[in-house]
Scaffold this motif. Structure first.
Motif, mmCIF file in Angstrom:
data_model
loop_
_atom_site.group_PDB
_atom_site.id
_atom_site.type_symbol
_atom_site.label_atom_id
_atom_site.label_comp_id
_atom_site.label_asym_id
_atom_site.label_seq_id
_atom_site.Cartn_x
_atom_site.Cartn_y
_atom_site.Cartn_z
ATOM 1 N N ALA A 28 -3.540 7.181 -1.068
ATOM 2 C CA ALA A 28 -2.833 6.076 -0.432
ATOM 3 C C ALA A 28 -2.861 6.251 1.085
ATOM 4 C CB ALA A 28 -1.397 6.003 -0.932
ATOM 5 N N GLY A 29 -3.118 5.160 1.779
ATOM 6 C CA GLY A 29 -3.245 5.202 3.224
ATOM 7 C C GLY A 29 -4.675 5.388 3.696
ATOM 8 N N ARG A 74 -5.129 -5.546 6.467
ATOM 9 C CA ARG A 74 -5.627 -4.264 5.949
ATOM 10 C C ARG A 74 -7.090 -4.350 5.522
ATOM 11 N NH1 ARG A 74 -3.633 -2.242 1.432
ATOM 12 N NH2 ARG A 74 -3.038 -4.242 0.505
ATOM 13 N N SER A 96 -5.692 1.323 4.894
ATOM 14 C CA SER A 96 -4.288 1.475 4.488
ATOM 15 C C SER A 96 -4.109 1.127 3.016
ATOM 16 C CB SER A 96 -3.387 0.573 5.350
ATOM 17 O OG SER A 96 -3.523 0.877 6.719
ATOM 18 N N LYS A 102 -3.241 0.973 -0.840
ATOM 19 C CA LYS A 102 -2.021 1.217 -1.599
ATOM 20 C C LYS A 102 -2.389 1.372 -3.078
ATOM 21 C CE LYS A 102 0.533 -1.886 1.507
ATOM 22 N NZ LYS A 102 1.379 -3.104 1.580
ATOM 23 N N GLU A 145 -1.363 -0.201 -5.514
ATOM 24 C CA GLU A 145 -1.513 -1.515 -6.139
ATOM 25 C C GLU A 145 -2.833 -2.203 -5.780
ATOM 26 O OE1 GLU A 145 1.060 -0.451 -4.272
ATOM 27 O OE2 GLU A 145 1.834 -2.055 -2.966
ATOM 28 N N ASP A 146 -3.615 -1.615 -4.894
ATOM 29 C CA ASP A 146 -4.947 -2.146 -4.596
ATOM 30 C C ASP A 146 -5.991 -1.683 -5.611
ATOM 31 O OD1 ASP A 146 -4.297 -1.563 -1.106
ATOM 32 O OD2 ASP A 146 -4.223 -3.488 -2.174
ATOM 33 N N SER A 163 -1.260 8.038 -5.311
ATOM 34 C CA SER A 163 -0.042 7.983 -4.477
ATOM 35 C C SER A 163 0.357 9.363 -3.994
ATOM 36 C CB SER A 163 1.099 7.349 -5.261
ATOM 37 O OG SER A 163 1.318 8.068 -6.443
#
Length: 123
Positions: free
Chosen positions: A14-15, A66, A84, A86, A88-89, A123
């Protein structure tokens, strides 16, 4: 006929960032709208981003700021830069092409589809 071949998927924290590529064979993409869709497990396929040549673009709200689409007509390739990221992507991302003369909403009318690229975000 247009053959679309995707590459660039993978696992990222994540990120982090990933760039998907979609190379087109058979026709030049300059006369096609290109879309990026994704499908998460158990969910319907959704439009993520789309655009015409040279620069008109659409982004779904959840990725605005993003994700960025671009195209290199010389390489007959479109890209989806995802920053970035997440959790959920995550999902399978598909590129798609439709004739630019088809003035429908960005989410429909695509004749050609790539094989899909898996994106996983930890995550």
């Amino acid at each position: 006929q247009v053959l679309l071949v995707e590459s660039g998927g993978g696992l990222v924290q994540a990120g982090g960032s990933l760039r998907l590529s979609c190379a087109a064979f058979g026709r030049t993409i300059s006369s096609y709208d290109m879309g990026w869709f994704r499908q998460a497990p158990g969910k319907e396929r959704e439009l993520v981003a789309a655009g015409s040549s040279p620069s008109m673009s659409y982004y779904t709200d959840s990725v605005k700021g993003r994700f960025t689409t671009s195209r290199d007509n010389a390489k007959n390739t479109v890209y989806l830069q995802m920053d970035s990221l997440k959790p959920e992507d995550a999902g399978v991302y598909y590129c798609a092409a439709r004739p630019s003369t088809r003035s429908w909403g960005w989410g429909s009318g695509y004749d050609y589809w790539g094989q899909g690229a898996h994106v996983a975000v930890s995550s």
